[in-house]
Design an enzyme around this catalytic site. Structure first.
Site, PDB file in Angstrom:
ATOM      1  N   GLY A 193      -8.499 -38.893 -39.684  1.00 15.77           N
ATOM      2  CA  GLY A 193      -9.282 -39.751 -38.793  1.00 15.77           C
ATOM      3  C   GLY A 193      -9.789 -40.942 -39.593  1.00 15.77           C
ATOM      4  O   GLY A 193      -9.154 -41.378 -40.563  1.00 15.77           O
ATOM      5  N   ARG A 194     -10.969 -41.439 -39.188  1.00 17.73           N
ATOM      6  CA  ARG A 194     -11.513 -42.628 -39.859  1.00 17.73           C
ATOM      7  C   ARG A 194     -11.734 -42.390 -41.346  1.00 17.73           C
ATOM      8  O   ARG A 194     -11.325 -43.193 -42.184  1.00 17.73           O
ATOM      9  CB  ARG A 194     -12.835 -43.029 -39.199  1.00 17.73           C
ATOM     10  CG  ARG A 194     -12.691 -43.685 -37.848  1.00 17.73           C
ATOM     11  CD  ARG A 194     -14.066 -43.970 -37.269  1.00 17.73           C
ATOM     12  NE  ARG A 194     -14.665 -42.723 -36.840  1.00 17.73           N
ATOM     13  CZ  ARG A 194     -14.717 -42.315 -35.569  1.00 17.73           C
ATOM     14  NH1 ARG A 194     -14.260 -43.082 -34.614  1.00 17.73           N
ATOM     15  NH2 ARG A 194     -15.256 -41.161 -35.272  1.00 17.73           N
ATOM     16  N   ILE A 195     -12.409 -41.276 -41.683  1.00 14.82           N
ATOM     17  CA  ILE A 195     -12.770 -41.053 -43.092  1.00 14.82           C
ATOM     18  C   ILE A 195     -11.531 -40.696 -43.915  1.00 14.82           C
ATOM     19  O   ILE A 195     -11.339 -41.207 -45.028  1.00 14.82           O
ATOM     20  CB  ILE A 195     -13.867 -39.961 -43.210  1.00 14.82           C
ATOM     21  CG1 ILE A 195     -15.136 -40.429 -42.493  1.00 14.82           C
ATOM     22  CG2 ILE A 195     -14.160 -39.654 -44.677  1.00 14.82           C
ATOM     23  CD1 ILE A 195     -16.219 -39.367 -42.346  1.00 14.82           C
ATOM     24  N   ARG A 205      -3.519 -33.675 -36.032  1.00 17.84           N
ATOM     25  CA  ARG A 205      -2.914 -33.279 -34.760  1.00 17.84           C
ATOM     26  C   ARG A 205      -1.852 -34.283 -34.322  1.00 17.84           C
ATOM     27  O   ARG A 205      -0.806 -33.933 -33.831  1.00 17.84           O
ATOM     28  CB  ARG A 205      -3.994 -33.150 -33.684  1.00 17.84           C
ATOM     29  CG  ARG A 205      -4.640 -31.775 -33.687  1.00 17.84           C
ATOM     30  CD  ARG A 205      -5.701 -31.669 -32.651  1.00 17.84           C
ATOM     31  NE  ARG A 205      -6.783 -32.622 -32.929  1.00 17.84           N
ATOM     32  CZ  ARG A 205      -7.974 -32.585 -32.342  1.00 17.84           C
ATOM     33  NH1 ARG A 205      -8.229 -31.678 -31.448  1.00 17.84           N
ATOM     34  NH2 ARG A 205      -8.909 -33.460 -32.641  1.00 17.84           N
ATOM     35  N   THR A 216     -15.811 -32.956 -48.072  1.00 15.36           N
ATOM     36  CA  THR A 216     -16.968 -33.745 -47.624  1.00 15.36           C
ATOM     37  C   THR A 216     -17.150 -33.594 -46.117  1.00 15.36           C
ATOM     38  O   THR A 216     -17.889 -34.360 -45.507  1.00 15.36           O
ATOM     39  CB  THR A 216     -16.774 -35.255 -47.932  1.00 15.36           C
ATOM     40  OG1 THR A 216     -15.505 -35.658 -47.405  1.00 15.36           O
ATOM     41  CG2 THR A 216     -16.853 -35.555 -49.409  1.00 15.36           C
ATOM     42  N   ARG A 262     -17.225 -30.240 -43.534  1.00 16.84           N
ATOM     43  CA  ARG A 262     -18.214 -29.211 -43.226  1.00 16.84           C
ATOM     44  C   ARG A 262     -17.899 -27.974 -44.060  1.00 16.84           C
ATOM     45  O   ARG A 262     -16.726 -27.637 -44.281  1.00 16.84           O
ATOM     46  CB  ARG A 262     -18.193 -28.842 -41.744  1.00 16.84           C
ATOM     47  CG  ARG A 262     -18.915 -29.841 -40.854  1.00 16.84           C
ATOM     48  CD  ARG A 262     -20.422 -29.846 -41.080  1.00 16.84           C
ATOM     49  NE  ARG A 262     -21.127 -30.781 -40.216  1.00 16.84           N
ATOM     50  CZ  ARG A 262     -21.474 -32.034 -40.549  1.00 16.84           C
ATOM     51  NH1 ARG A 262     -21.184 -32.515 -41.748  1.00 16.84           N
ATOM     52  NH2 ARG A 262     -22.133 -32.795 -39.686  1.00 16.84           N
ATOM     53  N   GLU A 290     -25.883 -24.106 -45.805  1.00 14.34           N
ATOM     54  CA  GLU A 290     -26.757 -25.061 -46.520  1.00 14.34           C
ATOM     55  C   GLU A 290     -28.227 -24.747 -46.260  1.00 14.34           C
ATOM     56  O   GLU A 290     -28.577 -24.409 -45.137  1.00 14.34           O
ATOM     57  CB  GLU A 290     -26.432 -26.492 -46.052  1.00 14.34           C
ATOM     58  CG  GLU A 290     -25.027 -26.899 -46.446  1.00 14.34           C
ATOM     59  CD  GLU A 290     -24.645 -28.293 -45.949  1.00 14.34           C
ATOM     60  OE1 GLU A 290     -25.517 -29.016 -45.438  1.00 14.34           O
ATOM     61  OE2 GLU A 290     -23.471 -28.635 -46.079  1.00 14.34           O
ATOM     62  N   HIS A 312     -24.837 -32.500 -49.927  1.00 12.60           N
ATOM     63  CA  HIS A 312     -24.535 -33.093 -48.619  1.00 12.60           C
ATOM     64  C   HIS A 312     -25.063 -34.540 -48.531  1.00 12.60           C
ATOM     65  O   HIS A 312     -25.977 -34.830 -47.750  1.00 12.60           O
ATOM     66  CB  HIS A 312     -25.120 -32.236 -47.481  1.00 12.60           C
ATOM     67  CG  HIS A 312     -24.475 -32.518 -46.152  1.00 12.60           C
ATOM     68  ND1 HIS A 312     -24.372 -31.583 -45.160  1.00 12.60           N
ATOM     69  CD2 HIS A 312     -23.894 -33.651 -45.646  1.00 12.60           C
ATOM     70  CE1 HIS A 312     -23.762 -32.101 -44.105  1.00 12.60           C
ATOM     71  NE2 HIS A 312     -23.463 -33.362 -44.383  1.00 12.60           N
ATOM     72  N   GLY A 359     -22.777 -37.345 -48.427  1.00 12.27           N
ATOM     73  CA  GLY A 359     -21.638 -38.226 -48.152  1.00 12.27           C
ATOM     74  C   GLY A 359     -22.036 -39.537 -47.505  1.00 12.27           C
ATOM     75  O   GLY A 359     -21.560 -40.605 -47.878  1.00 12.27           O
TER      76      GLY A 359
HETATM   77  C1  DGY Z   1     -22.521 -36.390 -40.534  1.00 10.64           C
HETATM   78  O1  DGY Z   1     -22.788 -37.481 -40.063  1.00 10.64           O
HETATM   79  O2  DGY Z   1     -21.752 -35.592 -39.976  1.00 10.64           O
HETATM   80  C2  DGY Z   1     -23.182 -36.003 -41.810  1.00 10.64           C
HETATM   81  O3  DGY Z   1     -22.487 -34.963 -42.433  1.00 10.64           O
HETATM   82  C3  DGY Z   1     -24.621 -35.592 -41.550  1.00 10.64           C
HETATM   83  O4  DGY Z   1     -24.647 -34.763 -40.449  1.00 10.64           O
END
Ligand code: DGY
Length: 331
Positions: free
Chosen positions: A159-161, A182, A241, A243, A272, A290, A292
Site C-alpha cells: 500500500g502507501r507505506i 492482494r 512497523t 501491527r 504493547e 511504536h 513509526g
Molecule cells: C497508526 O497510525 O496506525 C499508528 O500505528 C498509530 O496507531
C-alpha cells in the site's frame, strides 16, 4: 440560548495546536495526564460524548460499542490502523468511523528503513557496546554485519507505506523489490521500482529482508508464524512497523534464538507495551516503542486529518477518511 455544541472526547494527549483547534468545534474533554483510559473509562466516554477520538491504545470492542447507553455517533481515530476498533459492531450501532491515512506514509517508511539498516548493520548492538564502556577499539573482524545495498527486500503489503519503503530501498540502495499484495501495484509504480509480485513462499524464501506493511486483520493474524519463519533464509532480517500480531512473537523469539533468521527490527508488538518473554534479552533484535509515525510534523498532520473528519461530520458533509469493514487496505 440553546447550546447545540456536541461533546468531543480525545482519549490521549494530542499536539497542543490541534487540541486548540478541536476545542473550537465542540465541548472538548482532553486527557492532559495522558494515561491510557481503562475499559470502564472508555465505556463512560462512549456513553457521554457524541464524538470520540481514540488511538491504538483504546480497544473498542463489540461489547462496549453495542451497549444500549452508547451516545457516540462518530469515532475519529487518531491513526491509520484501526484494528483496535470493531468496525462491524460500530457500524451496526450506527457509529461512523474515520482514520488518518496518507499523512504518516513517509514517516513510517523512514522508520522501517531505520530498522532495516539498524538490524542489518547491528547498530543497536554497537551502540550498547560503546555505552557499556567495553569497546576495545577498531579491529578488522569486529562486529561484522551484512550489507544492504543491492540486496532483495520482500514487502508484504504494497500500500502507501510499503510503496514508499520500496522507493527508498530501490532508488536509495539499489535493492531488488519483491512484494505480496492482494492486487498488483500500478504498472507505472511497478516499472519505476522494477517490482515483482510473488507469492508468500517465494517472498520469504528469496528475500534478504522481509518488511511487514499490511494491515492487521483476521487474515494477517500470525501471518509470520514458525512455519513462515522456517521459510526465510538464515541470513535474512524481518522488519515490522505494521501491527504486532502479524508476527507470532513467541515463534520469533525461538527463530532469533536458534539463528533460524539473522535478525529482526520491530516497532510494534502483540501485547504493547509488553514484549514476549525472551525478546528483550536477544542481541539480534532492534526494539523500538511504536514510533513509526512519531515525528512532530506527522503527529500534527494526523491530528489535522482527524480534525477535518470531525468538522465534516459536524457539518453533515461526506467524511474524508471514512472506514468501513470492507475498505481495509494495506497501510
Ligand atoms: C497508526 O497510525 O496506525 C499508528 O500505528 C498509530 O496507531
Amino acid at each position: 440560548m440553546i447550546d447545540d455544541k456536541q461533546r468531543i472526547i480525545i482519549t490521549r494527549k494530542w499536539p497542543a495546536q490541534v487540541e486548540g483547534k478541536m476545542a473550537a468545534l465542540g465541548h472538548l474533554q482532553t486527557n492532559d495526564l495522558d494515561q491510557p483510559l481503562s475499559r470502564d473509562e472508555l465505556g463512560f466516554a462512549l456513553q457521554n460524548a457524541e464524538i470520540l477520538c481514540p488511538t491504538v491504545t483504546d480497544k473498542l470492542d463489540a461489547e462496549l460499542l453495542l451497549n444500549a447507553s452508547v451516545q457516540t455517533k462518530f469515532i475519529a481515530n487518531f491513526g491509520v490502523g484501526f484494528n483496535h476498533i470493531d468496525i462491524v459492531a460500530a457500524n451496526s450501532a450506527g457509529i461512523v468511523v474515520a482514520n488518518t491515512p496518507g499523512v504518516l506514509t513517509e514517516a513510517t517508511a523512514e522508520l522501517a528503513l531505520t530498522l532495516l539498516l539498524m538490524s542489518a548493520r547491528r547498530a543497536a548492538e554497537g551502540e550498547r557496546l560503546v555505552r557499556s564502556g567495553n569497546w576495545t577499539g577498531w579491529r578488522p573482524t569486529h562486529m561484522l554485519s551484512t550489507a544492504v545495498t543491492g540486496k532483495t527486500i520482500g514487502i508484504v503489503g504494497m500500500g502507501r507505506i510499503g510503496t514508499a519503503l520500496a522507493q527508498r530501498c530501490h532508488h536509495g540502495f539499489g535493492m531488488r523489490i519483491l512484494y505480496c499484495n492482494r492486487n498488483p501495484v500500478d504498472e507505472s509504480v511497478a516499472d519505476d521500482l522494477q517490482a515483482k509480485q510473488v507469492d508468500m513462499h517465494e517472498l520469504l524464501a528469496t528475500s534478504d529482508f522481509v518488511s511487514l506493511n499490511c494491515p492487521a486483520s483476521a487474515q494477517t493474524h500470525h501471518l509470520i508464524d514458525a512455519h513462515a519463519l522456517r521459510q526465510m533464509q538464515p541470513h535474512a532480517h524481518l522488519i515490522n512497523t505494521a501491527r504486532g500480531n502479524i508476527i507470532d512473537e513467541v515463534a520469533l523469539v525461538a527463530a532469533l534464538s536458534s539463528a533460524e533468521i539473522a535478525g529482526a527490527g520491530l516497532d510494534v508488538y502483540e501485547q504493547e507495551p509488553n514484549l514476549a518473554r525472551g525478546l528483550m534479552s536477544l542481541q539480534n533484535v532492534v526494539l523500538l516503542p511504536h514510533m513509526g509515525s512519531g515525528t512532530l510534523e506527522t503527529r500534527q498532520a494526523m491530528g489535522m486529518r482527524a480534525l477535518a473528519n470531525v468538522a465534516a461530520f459536524l457539518q453533515g458533509a461526506p467524511i474524508p477518511d471514512i472506514v468501513t469493514a470492507s475498505n481495509a487496505v494495506a497501510k
